[in-house]
Scaffold this motif. Structure first.
Motif, PDB file in Angstrom:
ATOM      1  N   SER A   1      21.578  15.786   1.722  1.00  0.00           N
ATOM      2  CA  SER A   1      21.728  16.078   3.177  1.00  0.00           C
ATOM      3  C   SER A   1      21.145  17.242   3.446  1.00  0.00           C
ATOM      4  O   SER A   1      20.735  17.893   4.313  1.00  0.00           O
ATOM      5  CB  SER A   1      23.429  16.144   3.412  1.00  0.00           C
ATOM      6  N   LYS A   2      20.923  18.147   2.282  1.00  0.00           N
ATOM      7  CA  LYS A   2      19.869  19.520   2.637  1.00  0.00           C
ATOM      8  C   LYS A   2      18.489  19.432   2.335  1.00  0.00           C
ATOM      9  O   LYS A   2      18.176  20.230   3.134  1.00  0.00           O
ATOM     10  CB  LYS A   2      20.534  20.526   1.553  1.00  0.00           C
ATOM     11  N   GLU A   3      18.219  18.282   2.038  1.00  0.00           N
ATOM     12  CA  GLU A   3      16.715  18.285   1.861  1.00  0.00           C
ATOM     13  C   GLU A   3      16.169  17.802   3.390  1.00  0.00           C
ATOM     14  O   GLU A   3      15.078  18.666   3.285  1.00  0.00           O
ATOM     15  CB  GLU A   3      16.428  16.794   0.901  1.00  0.00           C
ATOM     16  N   PRO A   4      16.713  17.129   4.174  1.00  0.00           N
ATOM     17  CA  PRO A   4      16.181  16.944   5.470  1.00  0.00           C
ATOM     18  C   PRO A   4      16.068  18.318   6.326  1.00  0.00           C
ATOM     19  O   PRO A   4      15.111  18.475   7.120  1.00  0.00           O
ATOM     20  CB  PRO A   4      16.906  16.009   6.079  1.00  0.00           C
ATOM     21  N   VAL A   5      17.094  19.116   6.026  1.00  0.00           N
ATOM     22  CA  VAL A   5      17.174  20.414   6.827  1.00  0.00           C
ATOM     23  C   VAL A   5      16.134  21.301   6.418  1.00  0.00           C
ATOM     24  O   VAL A   5      15.552  21.939   7.229  1.00  0.00           O
ATOM     25  CB  VAL A   5      18.592  20.803   6.826  1.00  0.00           C
ATOM     26  N   SER A   6      15.769  21.243   4.995  1.00  0.00           N
ATOM     27  CA  SER A   6      15.013  22.306   4.421  1.00  0.00           C
ATOM     28  C   SER A   6      13.383  21.991   4.903  1.00  0.00           C
ATOM     29  O   SER A   6      12.679  23.075   5.054  1.00  0.00           O
ATOM     30  CB  SER A   6      14.985  22.603   3.214  1.00  0.00           C
ATOM     31  N   GLY A   7      13.279  20.704   5.122  1.00  0.00           N
ATOM     32  CA  GLY A   7      11.858  20.307   5.348  1.00  0.00           C
ATOM     33  C   GLY A   7      11.401  20.890   6.625  1.00  0.00           C
ATOM     34  O   GLY A   7      10.434  21.810   6.765  1.00  0.00           O
ATOM     35  N   PRO A   8      12.262  20.470   7.915  1.00  0.00           N
ATOM     36  CA  PRO A   8      11.799  21.186   9.060  1.00  0.00           C
ATOM     37  C   PRO A   8      11.642  22.742   9.253  1.00  0.00           C
ATOM     38  O   PRO A   8      11.204  23.306   9.739  1.00  0.00           O
ATOM     39  CB  PRO A   8      12.885  20.520   9.975  1.00  0.00           C
TER      40      PRO A   8
END
Length: 126
Positions: free
Chosen positions: A4-11
């Motif tokens: 769940s943290k991966e998609p937030v860190s990319g943007p």
């Protein structure tokens, strides 16, 4: 949970990269404008000094010619008139200098405009 943290860190990373790139571009624009203004002021100062010197020497030669021509009969009047002419020219030059110093500067006008456009664009986005 780590997924769940991966998609937030990319943007966020892309946003940070974009902001850094935008900041770098704006700083480069500021540096270019500062260099252009420095060159413009140096050229303006050089030509202003040269014009003032040449005009001053020309005026001095004309006044010297008048004083020499009137030396036998009206020498004091010629010298006094020459002094009045030179003082009047100095007063006009000081008035023009004061008016030029009162004008607002145009330094970084394009950069400030670009930053305002950036801020407006960011405010319009949801």
């Amino acid at each position: 949970m780590s997924d769940s943290k991966e998609p937030v860190s990319g943007p966020l990373r892309r946003l940070g990269t974009s902001l850094l790139t935008l900041g770098r571009i704006r700083l480069e624009l500021l540096a270019i404008e500062a260099q252009e203004e420095k060159e413009r002021v140096a050229g303006l100062a050089l030509w202003a000094v040269l014009a003032a010197l040449l005009a001053g020497f020309g005026l001095l030669m004309v006044l010297l010619l008048v004083v020499v021509a009137l030396w036998d009969s009206y020498r004091l009047l010629a010298i006094g008139g020459a002094a009045v002419v030179l003082l009047a020219a100095a007063a006009v030059a000081f008035a023009k200098l004061k008016a030029l110093l009162a004008q607002p500067t145009t330094l970084f006008r394009a950069s400030i405009g670009e930053l305002c456009e950036d801020a407006d664009a960011l405010r319009r986005r949801p």
